[in-house]
Scaffold this motif. Structure first.
Motif, PDB file in Angstrom:
ATOM      1  N   THR A   1      55.127  35.023  13.158  1.00 21.37           N
ATOM      2  CA  THR A   1      55.356  36.033  14.193  1.00 21.37           C
ATOM      3  C   THR A   1      54.679  37.337  13.797  1.00 21.37           C
ATOM      4  N   SER A   2      54.357  38.129  14.814  1.00 25.64           N
ATOM      5  CA  SER A   2      53.877  39.496  14.574  1.00 25.64           C
ATOM      6  C   SER A   2      54.447  40.387  15.663  1.00 25.64           C
ATOM      7  N   THR A   3      55.029  41.516  15.244  1.00 26.09           N
ATOM      8  CA  THR A   3      55.710  42.421  16.160  1.00 26.09           C
ATOM      9  C   THR A   3      55.372  43.866  15.804  1.00 26.09           C
ATOM     10  N   PRO A   4      54.972  44.676  16.788  1.00 23.01           N
ATOM     11  CA  PRO A   4      54.761  46.100  16.487  1.00 23.01           C
ATOM     12  C   PRO A   4      56.096  46.757  16.136  1.00 23.01           C
ATOM     13  N   VAL A   5      56.168  47.377  14.972  1.00 26.60           N
ATOM     14  CA  VAL A   5      57.396  48.033  14.519  1.00 26.60           C
ATOM     15  C   VAL A   5      57.020  49.340  13.834  1.00 26.60           C
ATOM     16  N   ALA A   6      57.546  50.454  14.337  1.00 27.13           N
ATOM     17  CA  ALA A   6      57.397  51.764  13.695  1.00 27.13           C
ATOM     18  C   ALA A   6      55.945  52.096  13.374  1.00 27.13           C
ATOM     19  N   GLY A   7      55.067  51.855  14.324  1.00 26.41           N
ATOM     20  CA  GLY A   7      53.679  52.223  14.152  1.00 26.41           C
ATOM     21  C   GLY A   7      52.849  51.260  13.329  1.00 26.41           C
ATOM     22  N   ASP A   8      53.428  50.112  12.934  1.00 29.76           N
ATOM     23  CA  ASP A   8      52.678  49.109  12.185  1.00 29.76           C
ATOM     24  C   ASP A   8      53.099  47.729  12.677  1.00 29.76           C
ATOM     25  N   THR A   9      52.621  46.679  12.015  1.00 28.70           N
ATOM     26  CA  THR A   9      52.916  45.315  12.450  1.00 28.70           C
ATOM     27  C   THR A   9      53.801  44.609  11.437  1.00 28.70           C
ATOM     28  N   LEU A  10      54.924  44.088  11.917  1.00 28.01           N
ATOM     29  CA  LEU A  10      55.815  43.273  11.098  1.00 28.01           C
ATOM     30  C   LEU A  10      55.416  41.816  11.285  1.00 28.01           C
ATOM     31  N   THR A  11      55.066  41.158  10.183  1.00 33.05           N
ATOM     32  CA  THR A  11      54.603  39.773  10.215  1.00 33.05           C
ATOM     33  C   THR A  11      55.548  38.896   9.410  1.00 33.05           C
ATOM     34  N   THR A  12      55.872  37.712   9.945  1.00 34.23           N
ATOM     35  CA  THR A  12      56.659  36.735   9.196  1.00 34.23           C
ATOM     36  C   THR A  12      55.947  35.390   9.256  1.00 34.23           C
TER      37      THR A  12
END
Length: 428
Positions: A147-158
């Motif tokens: 997964t990739s999600t925009p979070v707090a100005g960056d990308t959260l990847t799992t």
């Protein structure tokens, strides 16, 4: 005497006198009708106004409903241009492959249910008095979710991935060929930080090449483990620093392995240098001792002619479990003291494209002991592979590979294996 003129005058006068009140009556009636009509029109206008208010209210309600539907629609699953799933702001990628393998091995090599993987330990089970063995497996098949999600100005990847090389206790090859899933990767990253299990920072995938004996050549640095990693990109590459799970001969150590790597990338190819420091400890309740060990790795991938490339790898130091599927021990203990074991490894892999869909890789790798060792320790380990890979259609690769393994111990005992490996891989 009858006088017509007077008579007509009288009649006319009478008619006029009669008509005067009739006109007044008609005017009065007309006034009454207009007032009624005006009242009726006023009522109709009021009704129209009320109806218009209802229409406007319905329009407003419809607009709100559309906004709500639109808001709900943000969580409806759609597809991205690349074919991944988009759920709200999260991109979900599902992947993996199905891989069927068949091997034909000499010297009675059939290492239980994982006979398609050759390790220095399993190589020691060969017996030249025995003949060939064949084995079929689909255990290397794997499944992953990212997964990739925009979070707090960056990308959260799992990312999570499993294959089926899990424990053999419940497996059998008699009826069901049941195999347990095994965790390969499980990590999350945000910005420059990564935490979880994945390839060691000391390992560079560019040094492996396209061989079916994936990670099995003698000098390959091949480790997945839990870690905390920081990556700092720069123009033309990146700098990485990591603290990783420490392990020595089945014993967790007091300090994590400390690893740094610098990567360089360009149109000329890829080069990377890594260094590792690890504290080896002896703490068995009777003796305590510790030593610091260090190791170094250099890898490169360079284009040659057309689509061809060559991959090089050189490793040296206290490599232990990091190199060659643990060809060499991490340390030796004697008389209450611990001593690190140093080894070295070199490999070269050349890949040639015969056509856009047909290619071959030729790989040679050698490693050796650079410390004093006991009789049954590995002194040298060599591997060689040559293959033919064919991708007739998208996401499909069919392969045939010849594999050669040679291991020699300090006491002079040798173990060798010749094997032909067939594979069919279908990516999704």
């Amino acid at each position: 005497m009858f006088k017509p003129v007077r008579k007509m005058s009288s009649i006319t006068a009478l008619g006029v006198s009669l008509m005067l009140p009739l006109g007044a009556v008609q005017a009065e009636v007309a006034d009454v009708d207009i007032a009624a009509l005006q009242a009726q029109m006023a009522t109709q206008q009021a009704q129209m106004a009320a109806l218009q208010e209802q229409i406007e209210a319905l329009k407003s309600q419809q607009l709100v409903t559309q906004k709500e539907v639109s808001k709900v629609g943000e969580n409806i699953v759609t597809r991205t241009p690349s074919g991944d799933l988009l759920i709200g702001e999260t991109t979900l990628a599902i992947g993996g492959y199905i891989k069927a393998q068949s091997t034909l091995s000499t010297n009675g090599f059939a290492d239980g249910k994982a006979s398609e993987i050759v390790t220095p330990g399993s190589l020691r089970t060969v017996d030249e008095r025995q003949g060939t063995r064949s084995s079929f497996s689909a255990r290397q098949s794997r499944f992953n979710i990212g997964t990739s999600t925009p979070v707090a100005g960056d990308t959260l990847t799992t990312f999570v991935e499993v294959d089926f090389y899990g424990a053999d206790d419940e497996a059998n090859e008699f009826v069901s060929n049941s195999y347990a899933p095994r965790l390969r990767h499980a990590y999350g990253s945000w910005g420059n930080w990564l935490a979880g299990q994945t390839w060691s920072t000391f390992m560079d995938l560019n040094g492996l090449g396209e061989v079916d004996a994936f990670g099995q050549h003698a000098s390959a640095v091949f480790v997945r483990q839990a870690q905390l990693r920081y990556t700092q990109p720069f123009a033309g590459g990146s700098l990485q620093f990591a603290l990783e799970n420490p392990e020595d001969a089945g014993d967790d150590q007091s300090l994590p392995d400390i690893i740094g790597r610098v990567n360089f990338d360009g149109s000329w190819g890829h080069a990377s240098v890594a260094a590792m420091a690890r504290k080896l400890s002896l703490d068995d309740g009777a003796s305590k001792d510790s030593k610091w060990g260090d190791a170094y790795s250099v890898t490169g991938r360079f284009p040659t002619f057309g689509k061809d490339d060559i991959r090089l790898q050189a490793n040296y130091g206290n490599l232990g479990r990091y190199m060659g599927l643990r060809s060499f021990p991490d340390a030796l203990t004697a008389n209450g003291e611990i001593e690190e074991v140093d080894a070295w490894g070199l490999s070269a892999i050349y890949r040639h494209f015969w056509t856009d869909t047909l290619r071959s890789s030729l790989a040679y790798s050698r490693s050796g002991l650079d410390s004093s060792g006991t009789a049954n320790m590995t002194d040298s380990y060599d591997t060689a592979f040559v293959n033919l890979m064919w991708s007739p259609i998208a996401n499909t690769t069919l392969g045939i590979e010849y594999q050669r393994f040679d291991l020699e111990e300090v006491d002079g005992d040798t173990f060798d294996l010749d094997r032909v490996h067939f594979s069919a891989q279908y990516n999704f």
